[in-house]
Each structure stands twice: as C-alpha cells, then as structure tokens.
Design a protein around this motif. Structure first.
Motif, PDB file in Angstrom:
ATOM      1  N   ILE A 229      -0.292   0.342  13.184  1.00  0.00           N
ATOM      2  CA  ILE A 229       0.663   0.355  12.070  1.00  0.00           C
ATOM      3  C   ILE A 229       0.582   1.726  11.421  1.00  0.00           C
ATOM      4  O   ILE A 229      -0.310   2.006  10.612  1.00  0.00           O
ATOM      5  CB  ILE A 229       0.356  -0.779  11.072  1.00  0.00           C
ATOM      6  CG1 ILE A 229       0.445  -2.127  11.796  1.00  0.00           C
ATOM      7  CG2 ILE A 229       1.329  -0.736   9.895  1.00  0.00           C
ATOM      8  CD1 ILE A 229       0.055  -3.315  10.966  1.00  0.00           C
TER       9      ILE A 229
ATOM     10  N   ALA B 123       4.090   0.653   5.093  1.00  0.00           N
ATOM     11  CA  ALA B 123       3.440  -0.599   5.488  1.00  0.00           C
ATOM     12  C   ALA B 123       1.972  -0.600   5.068  1.00  0.00           C
ATOM     13  O   ALA B 123       1.446  -1.632   4.629  1.00  0.00           O
ATOM     14  CB  ALA B 123       3.559  -0.798   6.999  1.00  0.00           C
ATOM     15  N   ASN B 124       1.321   0.569   5.198  1.00  0.00           N
ATOM     16  CA  ASN B 124      -0.078   0.671   4.763  1.00  0.00           C
ATOM     17  C   ASN B 124      -0.208   0.406   3.269  1.00  0.00           C
ATOM     18  O   ASN B 124      -1.120  -0.300   2.823  1.00  0.00           O
ATOM     19  CB  ASN B 124      -0.629   2.060   5.075  1.00  0.00           C
ATOM     20  CG  ASN B 124      -0.726   2.359   6.561  1.00  0.00           C
ATOM     21  OD1 ASN B 124      -0.719   3.505   6.976  1.00  0.00           O
ATOM     22  ND2 ASN B 124      -0.796   1.316   7.402  1.00  0.00           N
TER      23      ASN B 124
ATOM     24  N   ILE C 101       3.505 -12.390   4.897  1.00  0.00           N
ATOM     25  CA  ILE C 101       3.001 -12.025   6.220  1.00  0.00           C
ATOM     26  C   ILE C 101       1.560 -12.525   6.360  1.00  0.00           C
ATOM     27  O   ILE C 101       0.670 -12.093   5.617  1.00  0.00           O
ATOM     28  CB  ILE C 101       3.035 -10.493   6.432  1.00  0.00           C
ATOM     29  CG1 ILE C 101       4.371  -9.903   5.970  1.00  0.00           C
ATOM     30  CG2 ILE C 101       2.742 -10.151   7.880  1.00  0.00           C
ATOM     31  CD1 ILE C 101       5.578 -10.445   6.689  1.00  0.00           C
TER      32      ILE C 101
ATOM     33  N   ARG D 228      -7.425 -10.275  10.309  1.00  0.00           N
ATOM     34  CA  ARG D 228      -8.129  -8.991  10.212  1.00  0.00           C
ATOM     35  C   ARG D 228      -9.630  -9.246  10.260  1.00  0.00           C
ATOM     36  O   ARG D 228     -10.164  -9.948   9.404  1.00  0.00           O
ATOM     37  CB  ARG D 228      -7.747  -8.268   8.912  1.00  0.00           C
ATOM     38  CG  ARG D 228      -8.461  -6.942   8.693  1.00  0.00           C
ATOM     39  CD  ARG D 228      -8.101  -6.337   7.348  1.00  0.00           C
ATOM     40  NE  ARG D 228      -6.679  -6.018   7.250  1.00  0.00           N
ATOM     41  CZ  ARG D 228      -6.079  -5.694   6.104  1.00  0.00           C
ATOM     42  NH1 ARG D 228      -6.773  -5.685   4.971  1.00  0.00           N
ATOM     43  NH2 ARG D 228      -4.778  -5.415   6.093  1.00  0.00           N
TER      44      ARG D 228
ATOM     45  N   ILE E 105      -0.499  -9.865  13.226  1.00  0.00           N
ATOM     46  CA  ILE E 105       0.384 -10.724  12.444  1.00  0.00           C
ATOM     47  C   ILE E 105       0.593 -12.021  13.214  1.00  0.00           C
ATOM     48  O   ILE E 105       1.100 -12.006  14.334  1.00  0.00           O
ATOM     49  CB  ILE E 105       1.724 -10.021  12.166  1.00  0.00           C
ATOM     50  CG1 ILE E 105       1.470  -8.767  11.321  1.00  0.00           C
ATOM     51  CG2 ILE E 105       2.699 -10.959  11.457  1.00  0.00           C
ATOM     52  CD1 ILE E 105       2.650  -7.847  11.204  1.00  0.00           C
TER      53      ILE E 105
ATOM     54  N   ILE F  30       5.515  -0.773  13.419  1.00  0.00           N
ATOM     55  CA  ILE F  30       4.549  -1.659  14.065  1.00  0.00           C
ATOM     56  C   ILE F  30       4.739  -1.550  15.571  1.00  0.00           C
ATOM     57  O   ILE F  30       5.856  -1.678  16.076  1.00  0.00           O
ATOM     58  CB  ILE F  30       4.747  -3.121  13.624  1.00  0.00           C
ATOM     59  CG1 ILE F  30       4.446  -3.275  12.128  1.00  0.00           C
ATOM     60  CG2 ILE F  30       3.854  -4.059  14.434  1.00  0.00           C
ATOM     61  CD1 ILE F  30       4.699  -4.675  11.592  1.00  0.00           C
TER      62      ILE F  30
ATOM     63  N   ASP G  50      -4.646  -4.949  12.392  1.00  0.00           N
ATOM     64  CA  ASP G  50      -4.173  -6.260  11.928  1.00  0.00           C
ATOM     65  C   ASP G  50      -3.344  -6.925  13.022  1.00  0.00           C
ATOM     66  O   ASP G  50      -2.595  -6.261  13.741  1.00  0.00           O
ATOM     67  CB  ASP G  50      -3.294  -6.115  10.678  1.00  0.00           C
ATOM     68  CG  ASP G  50      -4.079  -5.713   9.449  1.00  0.00           C
ATOM     69  OD1 ASP G  50      -5.321  -5.758   9.495  1.00  0.00           O
ATOM     70  OD2 ASP G  50      -3.447  -5.337   8.444  1.00  0.00           O
TER      71      ASP G  50
ATOM     72  N   LEU H 216      -0.732  -3.620   5.029  1.00  0.00           N
ATOM     73  CA  LEU H 216      -0.933  -3.732   6.472  1.00  0.00           C
ATOM     74  C   LEU H 216      -1.641  -2.495   7.002  1.00  0.00           C
ATOM     75  O   LEU H 216      -1.404  -1.385   6.519  1.00  0.00           O
ATOM     76  CB  LEU H 216       0.418  -3.881   7.186  1.00  0.00           C
ATOM     77  CG  LEU H 216       1.221  -5.149   6.872  1.00  0.00           C
ATOM     78  CD1 LEU H 216       2.641  -5.035   7.427  1.00  0.00           C
ATOM     79  CD2 LEU H 216       0.529  -6.377   7.448  1.00  0.00           C
ATOM     80  N   LYS H 217      -2.503  -2.669   7.994  1.00  0.00           N
ATOM     81  CA  LYS H 217      -3.166  -1.508   8.584  1.00  0.00           C
ATOM     82  C   LYS H 217      -3.446  -1.742  10.059  1.00  0.00           C
ATOM     83  O   LYS H 217      -3.440  -2.888  10.543  1.00  0.00           O
ATOM     84  CB  LYS H 217      -4.449  -1.178   7.825  1.00  0.00           C
ATOM     85  CG  LYS H 217      -5.544  -2.213   7.913  1.00  0.00           C
ATOM     86  CD  LYS H 217      -6.752  -1.737   7.103  1.00  0.00           C
ATOM     87  CE  LYS H 217      -7.944  -2.686   7.246  1.00  0.00           C
ATOM     88  NZ  LYS H 217      -9.120  -2.228   6.491  1.00  0.00           N
TER      89      LYS H 217
ATOM     90  N   ILE I 210      -1.806 -12.511   8.313  1.00  0.00           N
ATOM     91  CA  ILE I 210      -2.460 -11.609   9.255  1.00  0.00           C
ATOM     92  C   ILE I 210      -3.868 -12.090   9.592  1.00  0.00           C
ATOM     93  O   ILE I 210      -4.473 -12.881   8.863  1.00  0.00           O
ATOM     94  CB  ILE I 210      -2.546 -10.175   8.696  1.00  0.00           C
ATOM     95  CG1 ILE I 210      -3.466 -10.129   7.469  1.00  0.00           C
ATOM     96  CG2 ILE I 210      -1.167  -9.631   8.366  1.00  0.00           C
ATOM     97  CD1 ILE I 210      -3.838  -8.724   7.031  1.00  0.00           C
TER      98      ILE I 210
ATOM     99  N   VAL J 263       9.045  -9.046  10.403  1.00  0.00           N
ATOM    100  CA  VAL J 263       8.376  -8.418   9.253  1.00  0.00           C
ATOM    101  C   VAL J 263       9.398  -7.723   8.365  1.00  0.00           C
ATOM    102  O   VAL J 263       9.345  -7.820   7.132  1.00  0.00           O
ATOM    103  CB  VAL J 263       7.297  -7.422   9.729  1.00  0.00           C
ATOM    104  CG1 VAL J 263       6.759  -6.610   8.552  1.00  0.00           C
ATOM    105  CG2 VAL J 263       6.159  -8.171  10.419  1.00  0.00           C
TER     106      VAL J 263
END
Length: 448
Positions: free
Chosen positions: A144, A149-150, A184, A188, A160, A214, A158, A154-155, A186, A178
């Motif tokens: 990502i 998004a970060n 969302i 992680r 989804i 993504i 991750d 999100l990173k 996720i 997304v």
C-alpha cells in the motif's frame, strides 16, 4: 506503434458500440414501418466522409467520432427538424405510431448494449475461462504505497478481508471495494481490526495524484542492467530475483527498497534466484540507497506461480455453464458502475474530480493488441453506454422513455413545442457534461 495499436482498439470498440446501439433503434423502427432517413457512424457536421442512399435511408460515416445516430422521421431528436414537425403527421412517422411501439424503438439501443455485454462475457467465459487470485491465497498482505491510504490507517503488509462487512473472495475486487467502501476489516500481524475511511477518501486520492494504491507485493525481478550501471560487472543479469542482502531476507520489492535504504554507500552480498538456483553476487549501493541503474519489472501471474509467491485459480466453463456466468458478470459490472456514478453525483466524495472523457477511455486500452482485453473493455463500455443512455435526461434515450411512460400512464401526449424545448435543455446538459469530462482530461494532461 503503441499509439497506432491503442487508437485502433479505441476506434474499433467505439465504432462497434455505436453501430450496434443505433441498430437497436433501427431494426424495431423498420419492423414497425417507421421511416429511417439516416443511419450514421460518427457525426456528419457540415460534411460526411462517406454516404450512400439505399432505399429511403442514407447510410454514412461522419468525421467527428463522438458518437452516431439514426434520424427517424417525425421524431424530435438531435436534428431538431422543426420544419418536418410543423407539418401534418404521416403514417410512416414516429409520432404516428402507438406509444408502445415508440417505447420499444427508444429502448432498442440500450437493450442491445446490455445484450452485447452479456454475449461478450458468455464468449469470454467459455473461451478464456476465469483466472483469478483468491484473497485467501495471499499470506503476507498487500503493498500500500499511497500516503493517503497510509494516513487513513492502511499500511503495507495489511490484508483486507472484508469491506462494509462483505468478505473479499477475489483479490481483483479489493481496490474498487476499498475506493467505494467505508469500514475496512484488515488482518495485521495476525490481529483483526476495522478502519473507517474518511468520507472524502476518494477525493484525497485524486488530489494527491499518486500512481500507487493497493497492489500485490511483488518480487524484485531484474529487468535491465545497463552498461552504465555501477553494478554492470557484478554478475547480476536480467531475470534474476533478489531475495536478500547479507543476513536480511527480502522476498518483496518493498522489503528490497527498505533494505537498500539501510545499506546506503555500502557493498553488500545480494542473494538472488536464477533458474531456481540460489546465488550470491556483490552489489554496490549508492549513497542515496539505489542499485545504480538496475531496474525491476512487474511479474506475470505465471511467473509468480512459478516462483511460488501466489497460487492462482483457473475456472473453465462449458458453453451452457458460461451462459449464467455471462449474465452474472454483466450484473456485477452494472452494479459497480452504478456505484461509481452515484459517487460522482455525491459532491462530498470528490469522485467528480476523476471523471474523464474520450482521452480517459482511450487510456484504458493496452499498448499491445490483446483480444481478451479488447473484448473485456468493450463489454464494460457497452454497459456504461447503456446505463448512461437510460438516464432521464432529455436528448438521451432515457429522456424519451420518460416522456413516453408519462404518456402511457396519463393518456396525454406532451406537446411538440414542449418536447422541442426539453430537447434543447437536454442538449445543454449533455454538452456541459461532455465539456466537463473532456475538460478534466485536458486539465490532467496539462497539470499532472
């Protein structure tokens, strides 16, 4: 050459869609003994590239590739032929036909659009089958790259697993779901959590003008080592896969980039895969954390499977099996497009900033000729054309249908003058939309 391939695919697809859409009006019009004066591919403003009269109809090709049309006698359309409309109705004219016949004529174009998409998806399912990457087969999450998004939470790494409570089965569904989702879910580091995206998430992405969003985590496969590279004599070559530096494993490109940053200005031992054999080669890392003109390439699904990164599923269909699949794919693409249109007309999402015109359509065609891509794009464009034509805007098929339904329900036919004014308003709306969409294309071309 790339331009020739792209423009050829674009014009072939556009021509096919226009001709079949207009045939959808032409055939029922002729079946109901309604005179069709013109049948044109592209617009013939001032002059035509080609025209020939056969029977009572002039068939031609215009010079302006923005669409096409059939001119039906006794109908208030883009020709705005008010002189004809001021005369007494004739039995062969559109306005003289029963409302149900006029309704069938007007719905013919969009009906053909949806049927075309169904037929294409049936054919593609039967001929190509479906090759897809099950989301469950992804073990290390996605890459990502987007700062937007970060920032939203999100990173890279991750995975989804659901969007708005709907479980993700196919990785190809992830980016779109997304973009138009809210909550969302996720995975992680083995822990499940939910991230709520901001309402203007799509607008932020468009404003940021970032290319990455993504994607699959890819191996670092060498595409080119020029003679001018600092590592030209290291022994590394095209097709090698970097899987580590010194004591650090680097399975994915993002890990390679991170490791390079920590080895700035040093010489390292790179671990590479070549023909399924693991080798060590010395590499120089520049002071800015680069490999010195060593470039990576994107892996194909076949390469990813061969290297053991991902396992794709292939589903083949018999002819009868492909029929419901074609209907299902058409429905899925239509629902997806309706979501996009809804987002565009919701100002808070900012999706209107991403609206494109003919340049945007041209850009989705690949630079190499691929019938699979061509038919897939054509099927989606056919759905898009069918849906947009159903919008209740005067000058579109949907506008005519709206007035016909009113006539059938109320028993009162709108006056010709009213229809003329409505057609003019519709044209203004359409021109504004076309200018906006293509203006967006121009703005991006200049400032992006």
């Amino acid at each position: 050459m790339e331009f020739v391939i792209k423009i050829s695919q674009f014009l072939l697809s556009l021509s096919l869609l226009i001709i079949l859409h207009e045939m959808g009006h032409f055939i029922p019009a002729k079946a109901f003994k309604t005179r069709v004066e013109k049948f044109y591919l592209f617009f013939d403003i001032k002059f035509s590239l080609f025209k020939k009269k056969i029977g009572e109809t002039v068939y031609g090709i215009g010079w302006l590739p923005l669409g096409g049309y059939v001119k039906i006698s006794g109908m208030i359309d883009e020709s705005m032929d008010t002189e004809q409309m001021s005369q007494e109705p004739q039995p062969w004219e559109f306005r003289s036909k029963p409302a149900w016949q006029r309704l069938i004529i007007m719905l013919g174009g969009v009906t053909v659009n949806f049927l075309l998409a169904i037929v294409i998806y049936i054919g593609m399912s039967y001929y190509y089958g479906d090759k897809f990457l099950p989301n469950d087969n992804i073990s290390d999450g996605y890459v990502i790259e987007s700062t937007v998004a970060n920032k939203a939470g999100l990173k890279t790494g991750d995975k989804i697993i659901a969007v708005d409570g709907e479980r993700i089965e196919n990785f190809a569904e992830v980016p779109e779901k997304v973009l138009f989702g809210k909550d969302i879910t996720i995975l992680r580091n083995g822990e499940q959590s939910t991230i709520t995206l901001p309402q203007d998430f799509l607008a932020q992405l468009i404003d940021a003008k970032e290319k990455g969003f993504i994607d699959l985590r890819m191996p670092f496969i060498i595409a080119q080592v020029p003679d001018t590279s600092a590592n030209a004599q290291s022994g590394i070559r095209k097709g090698d896969v970097i899987v580590g530096f010194n004591d650090t494993d680097t399975k994915y490109i993002d890990q390679v980039v991170s490791s390079l940053d920590s080895y700035k200005g040093q010489q390292v031992t790179a671990h590479i895969l070549r023909d399924h054999e693991k080798l060590n080669v010395p590499l120089k890392i520049s002071d800015d954390g680069k490999l010195g003109l060593v470039y990576a390439t994107r892996a194909t699904p076949e390469t990813l499977e061969e290297l053991g990164y991902y396992e794709y599923d292939v589903k083949k269909y018999g002819f009868l099996e492909s029929i419901p699949v074609g209907f299902s794919k058409t429905k899925e693409r239509l629902v997806s497009y309706v979501k996009q249109v809804k987002a565009i007309f919701t100002p808070s999402t900012g999706a209107y900033k991403g609206v494109g015109g003919f340049k945007a359509i041209y850009d989705i065609f690949p630079t190499v000729w691929s019938w699979q891509y061509f038919w897939g794009i054509t099927a989606f464009l056919s759905i898009m054309l069918g849906f947009l034509n159903l919008l209740p805007i005067p000058a579109l098929d949907g506008g005519h249908v709206m007035f016909l339904l009113y006539e059938m329900v109320s028993g009162r036919k709108p006056g010709d003058k009213f229809l003329e004014y409505a057609q003019m308003v519709g044209f203004v709306i359409l021109i504004a939309l076309v200018l906006f969409a293509n203006g967006n294309d121009l703005f991006k071309a200049i400032f992006d």
